[in-house]
Design a protein around this motif. Structure first.
Motif, PDB file in Angstrom:
ATOM      1  N   GLY A  26       0.014 -14.165  30.605  1.00 46.53           N
ATOM      2  CA  GLY A  26      -0.823 -14.368  31.789  1.00 46.53           C
ATOM      3  C   GLY A  26      -0.025 -15.028  32.900  1.00 46.53           C
ATOM      4  O   GLY A  26      -0.111 -14.621  34.075  1.00 46.53           O
ATOM      5  N   VAL A  27       0.777 -16.031  32.546  1.00 46.34           N
ATOM      6  CA  VAL A  27       1.602 -16.729  33.545  1.00 46.34           C
ATOM      7  C   VAL A  27       2.563 -15.738  34.193  1.00 46.34           C
ATOM      8  O   VAL A  27       2.712 -15.700  35.428  1.00 46.34           O
ATOM      9  N   LEU A  28       3.212 -14.909  33.355  1.00 45.89           N
ATOM     10  CA  LEU A  28       4.162 -13.934  33.903  1.00 45.89           C
ATOM     11  C   LEU A  28       3.460 -12.971  34.864  1.00 45.89           C
ATOM     12  O   LEU A  28       3.938 -12.751  35.980  1.00 45.89           O
ATOM     13  N   GLN A  29       2.316 -12.432  34.421  1.00 45.73           N
ATOM     14  CA  GLN A  29       1.594 -11.476  35.260  1.00 45.73           C
ATOM     15  C   GLN A  29       1.245 -12.076  36.615  1.00 45.73           C
ATOM     16  O   GLN A  29       1.429 -11.462  37.657  1.00 45.73           O
ATOM     17  N   ASP A  30       0.778 -13.313  36.557  1.00 45.07           N
ATOM     18  CA  ASP A  30       0.381 -14.010  37.772  1.00 45.07           C
ATOM     19  C   ASP A  30       1.572 -14.139  38.734  1.00 45.07           C
ATOM     20  O   ASP A  30       1.472 -13.811  39.921  1.00 45.07           O
ATOM     21  N   LEU A  31       2.710 -14.578  38.181  1.00 44.31           N
ATOM     22  CA  LEU A  31       3.884 -14.795  39.033  1.00 44.31           C
ATOM     23  C   LEU A  31       4.468 -13.478  39.535  1.00 44.31           C
ATOM     24  O   LEU A  31       4.983 -13.394  40.650  1.00 44.31           O
ATOM     25  N   ILE A  32       4.370 -12.441  38.682  1.00 44.71           N
ATOM     26  CA  ILE A  32       4.855 -11.120  39.115  1.00 44.71           C
ATOM     27  C   ILE A  32       3.973 -10.625  40.264  1.00 44.71           C
ATOM     28  O   ILE A  32       4.473 -10.146  41.290  1.00 44.71           O
ATOM     29  N   GLY A  33       2.647 -10.808  40.090  1.00 52.13           N
ATOM     30  CA  GLY A  33       1.688 -10.406  41.133  1.00 52.13           C
ATOM     31  C   GLY A  33       1.980 -11.111  42.453  1.00 52.13           C
ATOM     32  O   GLY A  33       1.871 -10.519  43.525  1.00 52.13           O
ATOM     33  N   LYS A  34       2.392 -12.383  42.363  1.00 47.83           N
ATOM     34  CA  LYS A  34       2.677 -13.140  43.596  1.00 47.83           C
ATOM     35  C   LYS A  34       4.093 -12.887  44.104  1.00 47.83           C
ATOM     36  O   LYS A  34       4.579 -13.577  45.008  1.00 47.83           O
ATOM     37  N   LYS A  35       4.779 -11.973  43.448  1.00 49.80           N
ATOM     38  CA  LYS A  35       6.153 -11.594  43.817  1.00 49.80           C
ATOM     39  C   LYS A  35       7.126 -12.784  43.779  1.00 49.80           C
ATOM     40  O   LYS A  35       8.027 -12.905  44.608  1.00 49.80           O
ATOM     41  N   LYS A  36       6.911 -13.676  42.817  1.00 50.65           N
ATOM     42  CA  LYS A  36       7.836 -14.811  42.713  1.00 50.65           C
ATOM     43  C   LYS A  36       8.921 -14.557  41.677  1.00 50.65           C
ATOM     44  O   LYS A  36       9.961 -15.225  41.670  1.00 50.65           O
ATOM     45  N   ILE A  37       8.645 -13.634  40.749  1.00 56.21           N
ATOM     46  CA  ILE A  37       9.648 -13.264  39.739  1.00 56.21           C
ATOM     47  C   ILE A  37       9.652 -11.749  39.583  1.00 56.21           C
ATOM     48  O   ILE A  37       8.710 -11.083  39.998  1.00 56.21           O
ATOM     49  N   SER A  38      10.704 -11.216  38.971  1.00 54.29           N
ATOM     50  CA  SER A  38      10.798  -9.763  38.852  1.00 54.29           C
ATOM     51  C   SER A  38       9.896  -9.237  37.736  1.00 54.29           C
ATOM     52  O   SER A  38       9.494  -9.989  36.848  1.00 54.29           O
ATOM     53  N   GLU A  39       9.648  -7.943  37.770  1.00 51.69           N
ATOM     54  CA  GLU A  39       8.701  -7.357  36.819  1.00 51.69           C
ATOM     55  C   GLU A  39       9.200  -7.355  35.391  1.00 51.69           C
ATOM     56  O   GLU A  39       8.419  -7.273  34.451  1.00 51.69           O
ATOM     57  N   ASP A  40      10.529  -7.378  35.233  1.00 52.09           N
ATOM     58  CA  ASP A  40      11.055  -7.355  33.861  1.00 52.09           C
ATOM     59  C   ASP A  40      11.220  -8.765  33.276  1.00 52.09           C
ATOM     60  O   ASP A  40      11.944  -8.961  32.308  1.00 52.09           O
ATOM     61  N   SER A  41      10.575  -9.750  33.852  1.00 53.21           N
ATOM     62  CA  SER A  41      10.607 -11.111  33.277  1.00 53.21           C
ATOM     63  C   SER A  41       9.962 -11.066  31.898  1.00 53.21           C
ATOM     64  O   SER A  41       9.176 -10.167  31.607  1.00 53.21           O
ATOM     65  N   PHE A  42      10.303 -12.017  31.047  1.00 45.47           N
ATOM     66  CA  PHE A  42       9.821 -11.908  29.663  1.00 45.47           C
ATOM     67  C   PHE A  42       9.633 -13.267  28.990  1.00 45.47           C
ATOM     68  O   PHE A  42      10.081 -14.296  29.509  1.00 45.47           O
ATOM     69  N   VAL A  43       8.969 -13.221  27.839  1.00 42.50           N
ATOM     70  CA  VAL A  43       8.825 -14.409  26.993  1.00 42.50           C
ATOM     71  C   VAL A  43       9.728 -14.193  25.789  1.00 42.50           C
ATOM     72  O   VAL A  43       9.707 -13.119  25.191  1.00 42.50           O
ATOM     73  N   LEU A  44      10.536 -15.187  25.453  1.00 41.78           N
ATOM     74  CA  LEU A  44      11.379 -15.066  24.261  1.00 41.78           C
ATOM     75  C   LEU A  44      10.901 -16.085  23.223  1.00 41.78           C
ATOM     76  O   LEU A  44      11.055 -17.294  23.407  1.00 41.78           O
ATOM     77  N   PHE A  45      10.295 -15.584  22.150  1.00 43.03           N
ATOM     78  CA  PHE A  45       9.881 -16.470  21.069  1.00 43.03           C
ATOM     79  C   PHE A  45      11.045 -16.618  20.092  1.00 43.03           C
ATOM     80  O   PHE A  45      11.623 -15.629  19.648  1.00 43.03           O
ATOM     81  N   VAL A  46      11.385 -17.871  19.767  1.00 47.19           N
ATOM     82  CA  VAL A  46      12.473 -18.099  18.809  1.00 47.19           C
ATOM     83  C   VAL A  46      11.852 -18.597  17.518  1.00 47.19           C
ATOM     84  O   VAL A  46      11.259 -19.680  17.481  1.00 47.19           O
ATOM     85  N   ASP A  47      11.966 -17.807  16.465  1.00 48.25           N
ATOM     86  CA  ASP A  47      11.411 -18.233  15.190  1.00 48.25           C
ATOM     87  C   ASP A  47      12.452 -19.076  14.460  1.00 48.25           C
ATOM     88  O   ASP A  47      13.502 -18.593  14.053  1.00 48.25           O
ATOM     89  N   ASP A  48      12.144 -20.359  14.324  1.00 53.26           N
ATOM     90  CA  ASP A  48      13.084 -21.312  13.727  1.00 53.26           C
ATOM     91  C   ASP A  48      12.902 -21.341  12.197  1.00 53.26           C
ATOM     92  O   ASP A  48      12.526 -22.355  11.629  1.00 53.26           O
ATOM     93  N   GLY A  49      13.148 -20.206  11.549  1.00 56.07           N
ATOM     94  CA  GLY A  49      13.068 -20.149  10.079  1.00 56.07           C
ATOM     95  C   GLY A  49      11.687 -20.501   9.538  1.00 56.07           C
ATOM     96  O   GLY A  49      11.582 -21.211   8.532  1.00 56.07           O
TER      97      GLY A  49
END
Ligand code: UDP
Ligand code: MG
Length: 323
Positions: A26-49
């Motif tokens: 939701g945060v990404l969509q919002d910021l993309i909509g406001k043209k503050k970040i590029s469309e290919d921005s992403f969330v990286l989940f790191v699974d710590d074992g």
């Protein structure tokens, strides 16, 4: 436009994965909509074992949503290392990163403010909590004592900032120059030295699941923080030794007075003086050896001695190679 990566370390977080993924998308969509970040921005989940279904859930999210990426570590290495792994992976395919915990305790709505501050030239933006009312008295007390202790020991940290922070690509790259194995990110960040700013937020309760930071881990983090950034405890030994030697002179005056006024057992005076004097000398010597060990400690870390912020001059390759 800049490509944003939200880096999220996760350890046994099956209870929060779905909620967290939805909120962050939701945060990404919002910021993309406001043209503050590029469309290919992403969330990286790191699974710590994780030992539960966290990774399966990350895989599922990745299949369903194009802006979810996952990184699985081979075993549990702890929050600081999991976050570092995420940042180093993200820096190769993004312009700016924001690290945030999976449990959404940190307020996602200030990410926009962080991005705004990044756009006006800040390389690091710290998320600082302005209220600790959601913490127990115990957590508040231990955390505050920890920040004070760090300050006394001469370690620079940002008060009430945990690991919710924005870092530009070059800040992460500079951070990768700090090759030490014992990582305490909150201590390293202020050493990087670029232009920084803070955003303030209220820390909430965990959305679901239990804290993965029991007292034992918290104490280990606190000790690591102090011992990785300060050799002051060693200087304290030397100071103590000097104080004891000084006290030895007072003891000498007392012992001699007792000796001359004649009510001491034979041998007591010399014995007591040797004990005090040798004790002091030993402490000073240990402290002295410690000073050298402290220097070796600093040397082996091979931290960068300076970080360049800007260079005004020719920008052709021939000059670049000298920087
Ligand atoms: N975490 C991790 N590895 C660990 C412990 C914790 O990656 O060994 C993650 C955890 O999933 C969470 C973040 O670090 O996203 C902070 O942990 P937690 O919320 O349990 O700590 P607290 O907020 O209670 O201090
Ligand atoms: Mg938490």
């Amino acid at each position: 436009m800049d490509r944003l990566a939200l880096v999220v370390p996760c350890y046994n977080e099956e209870a929060v994965m779905k909620i967290s993924s939805e909120a962050l998308r939701g945060v990404l969509q919002d910021l993309i909509g406001k043209k503050k970040i590029s469309e290919d921005s992403f969330v990286l989940f790191v699974d710590d074992g994780s030992k539960d279904k966290t990774w399966e859930l990350i895989e599922e999210e990745h299949r369903q949503h194009k802006n979810i990426k996952g990184l699985k570590l081979a075993g549990n290495v702890g929050h600081q290392y999991a976050l570092t792994a995420g940042l180093f992976t993200a820096k190769n395919c993004s312009d700016v990163t924001v690290s945030i915990d999976a449990d959404l305790q940190d307020d996602v709505s200030v990410i926009e403010e962080m991005i705004d501050k990044f756009h006006v030239g800040n390389d690091i933006v710290y998320g600082v909590r302005n209220d600790r009312s959601s913490d127990s008295f115990f957590k508040r007390f231990t955390a505050q004592s920890f920040y004070k202790m760090m300050a006394v020991m001469g370690v620079k940290t940002v008060y009430n900032h945990a690991d919710f922070r924005l870092m530009s690509k070059r800040a992460v790259e500079q951070f990768s120059e700090y090759r030490e194995s014992n990582l305490f990110l909150r201590g390293i960040m202020p050493l990087i030295g670029y232009q920084t700013d803070c955003v303030y937020y209220e820390r909430k309760e965990r959305v679901a699941g239990e804290s993965k930071y029991p007292l034992k881990k918290m104490l280990a983090l606190a000790f690591n923080g102090i011992s990785s950034f300060s050799v002051k405890p060693i200087s304290l030994i030397t100071t103590l030794g000097i104080i004891i030697i000084c006290m030895c002179f007072l003891a000498a005056a007392y012992a001699l007075w007792s000796y001359f006024t004649g009510h001491v057992t034979a041998g007591w005076t010399s014995l007591i003086l040797s004990i005090w004097f040798l004790g002091g000398v030993q402490l000073v010597s240990i402290g002295l050896i410690g000073q050298y060990i402290g220097k070796i400690y600093i040397e082996v870390k091979q931290r960068p001695r300076y970080n360049i912020e800007t260079f005004l001059g020719e920008t052709d390759e021939s000059e670049k190679k000298y920087i």
